[in-house]
Design an enzyme around this catalytic site. Structure first.
Site, PDB file in Angstrom:
ATOM      1  N   ARG A  50      -6.123 -49.740   2.348  1.00 46.68           N
ATOM      2  CA  ARG A  50      -6.539 -48.342   2.474  1.00 46.68           C
ATOM      3  C   ARG A  50      -6.011 -47.567   1.284  1.00 46.68           C
ATOM      4  O   ARG A  50      -4.802 -47.366   1.148  1.00 46.68           O
ATOM      5  CB  ARG A  50      -6.003 -47.744   3.768  1.00 46.68           C
ATOM      6  CG  ARG A  50      -6.546 -48.411   5.008  1.00 46.68           C
ATOM      7  CD  ARG A  50      -6.292 -47.585   6.219  1.00 46.68           C
ATOM      8  NE  ARG A  50      -7.195 -46.466   6.236  1.00 46.68           N
ATOM      9  CZ  ARG A  50      -8.349 -46.455   6.888  1.00 46.68           C
ATOM     10  NH1 ARG A  50      -8.728 -47.501   7.578  1.00 46.68           N
ATOM     11  NH2 ARG A  50      -9.111 -45.404   6.871  1.00 46.68           N
ATOM     12  N   ASP A  66     -19.967 -40.696  -5.193  1.00 46.60           N
ATOM     13  CA  ASP A  66     -18.994 -41.127  -4.185  1.00 46.60           C
ATOM     14  C   ASP A  66     -19.539 -42.418  -3.581  1.00 46.60           C
ATOM     15  O   ASP A  66     -20.433 -42.394  -2.729  1.00 46.60           O
ATOM     16  CB  ASP A  66     -18.823 -40.040  -3.120  1.00 46.60           C
ATOM     17  CG  ASP A  66     -17.736 -40.398  -2.116  1.00 46.60           C
ATOM     18  OD1 ASP A  66     -17.409 -41.606  -1.995  1.00 46.60           O
ATOM     19  OD2 ASP A  66     -17.221 -39.482  -1.442  1.00 46.60           O
ATOM     20  N   LYS A 107     -13.394 -50.288   2.254  1.00 45.34           N
ATOM     21  CA  LYS A 107     -14.625 -50.433   3.042  1.00 45.34           C
ATOM     22  C   LYS A 107     -15.300 -51.738   2.610  1.00 45.34           C
ATOM     23  O   LYS A 107     -14.707 -52.797   2.786  1.00 45.34           O
ATOM     24  CB  LYS A 107     -15.497 -49.197   2.871  1.00 45.34           C
ATOM     25  CG  LYS A 107     -14.797 -47.922   3.407  1.00 45.34           C
ATOM     26  CD  LYS A 107     -15.683 -46.706   3.360  1.00 45.34           C
ATOM     27  CE  LYS A 107     -15.043 -45.512   4.059  1.00 45.34           C
ATOM     28  NZ  LYS A 107     -14.307 -44.630   3.139  1.00 45.34           N
ATOM     29  N   TYR A 156       9.782 -45.371  -6.522  1.00 39.58           N
ATOM     30  CA  TYR A 156       9.109 -44.117  -6.901  1.00 39.58           C
ATOM     31  C   TYR A 156       8.611 -44.215  -8.338  1.00 39.58           C
ATOM     32  O   TYR A 156       9.357 -44.665  -9.213  1.00 39.58           O
ATOM     33  CB  TYR A 156      10.079 -42.929  -6.797  1.00 39.58           C
ATOM     34  CG  TYR A 156       9.712 -41.991  -5.675  1.00 39.58           C
ATOM     35  CD1 TYR A 156       8.461 -41.392  -5.655  1.00 39.58           C
ATOM     36  CD2 TYR A 156      10.600 -41.717  -4.645  1.00 39.58           C
ATOM     37  CE1 TYR A 156       8.109 -40.537  -4.626  1.00 39.58           C
ATOM     38  CE2 TYR A 156      10.254 -40.868  -3.610  1.00 39.58           C
ATOM     39  CZ  TYR A 156       9.007 -40.281  -3.605  1.00 39.58           C
ATOM     40  OH  TYR A 156       8.647 -39.446  -2.593  1.00 39.58           O
ATOM     41  N   THR A 179     -13.173 -45.180  -2.069  1.00 43.53           N
ATOM     42  CA  THR A 179     -12.052 -45.768  -1.347  1.00 43.53           C
ATOM     43  C   THR A 179     -12.057 -47.259  -1.667  1.00 43.53           C
ATOM     44  O   THR A 179     -13.015 -47.788  -2.248  1.00 43.53           O
ATOM     45  CB  THR A 179     -12.182 -45.562   0.174  1.00 43.53           C
ATOM     46  OG1 THR A 179     -13.481 -45.974   0.579  1.00 43.53           O
ATOM     47  CG2 THR A 179     -11.961 -44.114   0.554  1.00 43.53           C
ATOM     48  N   GLU A 191       6.417 -41.561 -10.083  1.00 44.65           N
ATOM     49  CA  GLU A 191       5.580 -40.415 -10.499  1.00 44.65           C
ATOM     50  C   GLU A 191       5.279 -40.478 -11.993  1.00 44.65           C
ATOM     51  O   GLU A 191       6.171 -40.757 -12.804  1.00 44.65           O
ATOM     52  CB  GLU A 191       6.289 -39.106 -10.136  1.00 44.65           C
ATOM     53  CG  GLU A 191       6.045 -38.760  -8.679  1.00 44.65           C
ATOM     54  CD  GLU A 191       7.045 -37.803  -8.099  1.00 44.65           C
ATOM     55  OE1 GLU A 191       8.209 -38.217  -7.939  1.00 44.65           O
ATOM     56  OE2 GLU A 191       6.656 -36.657  -7.829  1.00 44.65           O
TER      57      GLU A 191
HETATM   58  N1  DSN Z   1     -14.242 -42.056   7.699  1.00 38.30           N
HETATM   59  C1  DSN Z   1     -15.096 -42.638   6.710  1.00 38.30           C
HETATM   60  C2  DSN Z   1     -16.257 -43.335   7.321  1.00 38.30           C
HETATM   61  O1  DSN Z   1     -16.116 -43.877   8.396  1.00 38.30           O
HETATM   62  O2  DSN Z   1     -17.333 -43.365   6.735  1.00 38.30           O
HETATM   63  C3  DSN Z   1     -15.524 -41.650   5.699  1.00 38.30           C
HETATM   64  O3  DSN Z   1     -14.415 -40.981   5.215  1.00 38.30           O
END
Ligand code: DSN
Length: 426
Positions: free
Chosen positions: A241, A206, A235, A60, A232, A62
């Site tokens: 993730r 974003d 991707k 942990y 994120t 925090e």
């Molecule tokens: N779920 C994501 C996507 O597939 O683009 C976006 O949050």
């Protein structure tokens, strides 16, 4: 080489919970055997996978490095500092917070940092390619805040900055989001920044979908223009993730306070470690080659599909994804996506701009090239991929399951020839 058994690869898990181990095996096999074209998915490296399954899980933490609420942070502080420094260097931003659990919490932290409930946010409409968290009605961001939305032009399929400027002048948003989840064209960060400056709004880029392309130099960077960059990590960036918020120095405190203690508790340290590994990989020259290849593959696939009569929103792509309106093919997006899945080609159904159909049964599909590029599938194979998609969509229309099975066998052969990174199947 002999195929290694589950017991070799995951001895403790197979002994303790063979049922769950078998499910992990099955998912591994599915990811190995299928042509994964969901633009937000990828294959992480074996190194990222290893980092995300470590004893860092047990801790942990925090707070932030040097300012924690728990003792025993001698190692975790170093892990988080390494990840944050690598993020700052790669994306050339003053500050990086690597704790957000995923993209939606990262964006919620932006609201907490800059807005009061009821304040106005300007973002791209979800069915036009935006994200739920950019102020869409069914999201907390559209119910607790006042979401105003821009779209794309019907004739070009592209964002119209004149519309964005008019909306911004009329609605005076405190925050403007640019970027989205189904945007096949370059995001004009400079154009958005000019509008944000004019109305005194915070500009949030974003870049979740295109972070890997930015890191690899295959998409312009938001760094000179955005106040905050939200992304994120799993991707095109090809990490675990998770998510990150990067910002200018003046917003660092507000962002940090919003993530913790504003929104989250203890960071997921095993994910932070894996993010650090992914960022190191993304700074290497090979990653630039991968990022440019993702775009080259998407362009080639778009051209091959257009030549077969597919209607591409905006006429093509500048990045990793294609949004396809199947109205002219007389097959709903969901029917096509399910038929493609039976053929071993994994896509998602998607609304297209001005879609007359409902979001759960829309007119289009969204496809992307990050995962196949990570497997080393070259642009010269995009003709074969387009031809499979064409055959399956046509078979979905006529109900010809034999043709779908034939494509399944051909897809499997290509996947066998291009082993996926991180999948320890042999
Ligand atoms: N779920 C994501 C996507 O597939 O683009 C976006 O949050």
């Amino acid at each position: 080489m002999a195929v290694r058994t589950t017991e070799d690869r995951r001895p403790a898990l197979s002994a303790a919970d063979p049922e769950l181990a078998a499910l992990v095996d099955a998912e591994e096999r599915l990811q190995a055997d299928t042509l994964r074209l969901i633009p937000s998915e990828n294959y992480v490296s074996a190194a990222v996978l290893e980092a995300s399954g470590t004893v860092l899980q047990n801790k942990y933490s925090e707070g932030y490095p040097g300012r924690r609420y728990y003792e025993g942070q001698q190692v975790i502080d170093q892990v988080e500092t390494l990840a944050a420094e690598r993020a700052r260097a790669l994306f050339r931003m003053d500050h990086a917070n690597v704790q957000p659990y995923s993209g939606s919490p990262a964006n919620l932290a932006v609201y907490l940092a800059f807005l009061e409930p009821g304040d106005t946010v300007l973002g791209m409409s979800l069915p036009m390619g935006g994200h739920l968290t950019h102020g869409w009605g069914v999201s907390a961001t559209g119910t607790w805040f006042r979401g105003v939305r821009y779209g794309v032009r019907r004739d070009t399929g592209r964002v119209d900055l004149d519309e964005v400027r008019d909306l911004a002048r009329a609605e005076r948003p405190k925050v403007i989001f640019c970027g989205g989840t189904a945007v096949p064209r370059v995001v004009d960060f400079a154009g958005f920044a000019e509008i944000a400056r004019e109305v005194g709004a915070v500009l949030v880029a974003d870049v979740a979908h295109i972070a890997g392309l930015i890191a690899g130099g295959a998409h312009p960077s938001p760094a000179p223009y955005a106040d905050v960059v939200s992304t994120t990590t799993h991707k095109t960036l090809r990490g675990p993730r998770g998510a990150m918020l990067l910002s200018r120095a003046e917003h660092a405190k507000a962002i940090d306070r919003a993530v913790f203690p504003g929104l989250q508790g203890g960071p997921h340290n095993q994910t932070t470690a894996a993010i650090a590994v992914a960022l190191k990989e993304a700074a290497a020259p090979e990653f630039g080659a991968y990022a440019h290849q993702v775009v080259a593959n998407a362009r080639a696939l778009g051209e091959e599909l257009a030549a077969r009569g597919f209607d591409l929103v905006s006429g093509g792509t500048d990045n990793h994804l294609l949004l396809i309106d199947l109205t002219g093919k007389d097959v709903p997006g969901k029917v096509a996506a399910k038929a493609l899945d039976r053929a071993g080609i994994v896509v998602n159904h998607n609304s297209v701009p001005y879609d007359p159909r409902k979001p759960f049964d829309p007119s289009g599909i969204r496809i992307g090239t990050p995962a196949l590029t990570s497997r080393g599938v070259p642009a010269s194979q995009m003709g074969a991929v387009a031809q499979w998609i064409d055959r399956v969509v046509d078979a979905a229309r006529t109900g010809d399951e034999t043709r779908i099975s034939e494509v399944r066998a051909e897809v499997k052969a290509m996947m066998d020839a291009c082993p996926a990174p991180g999948l320890p199947l042999v």
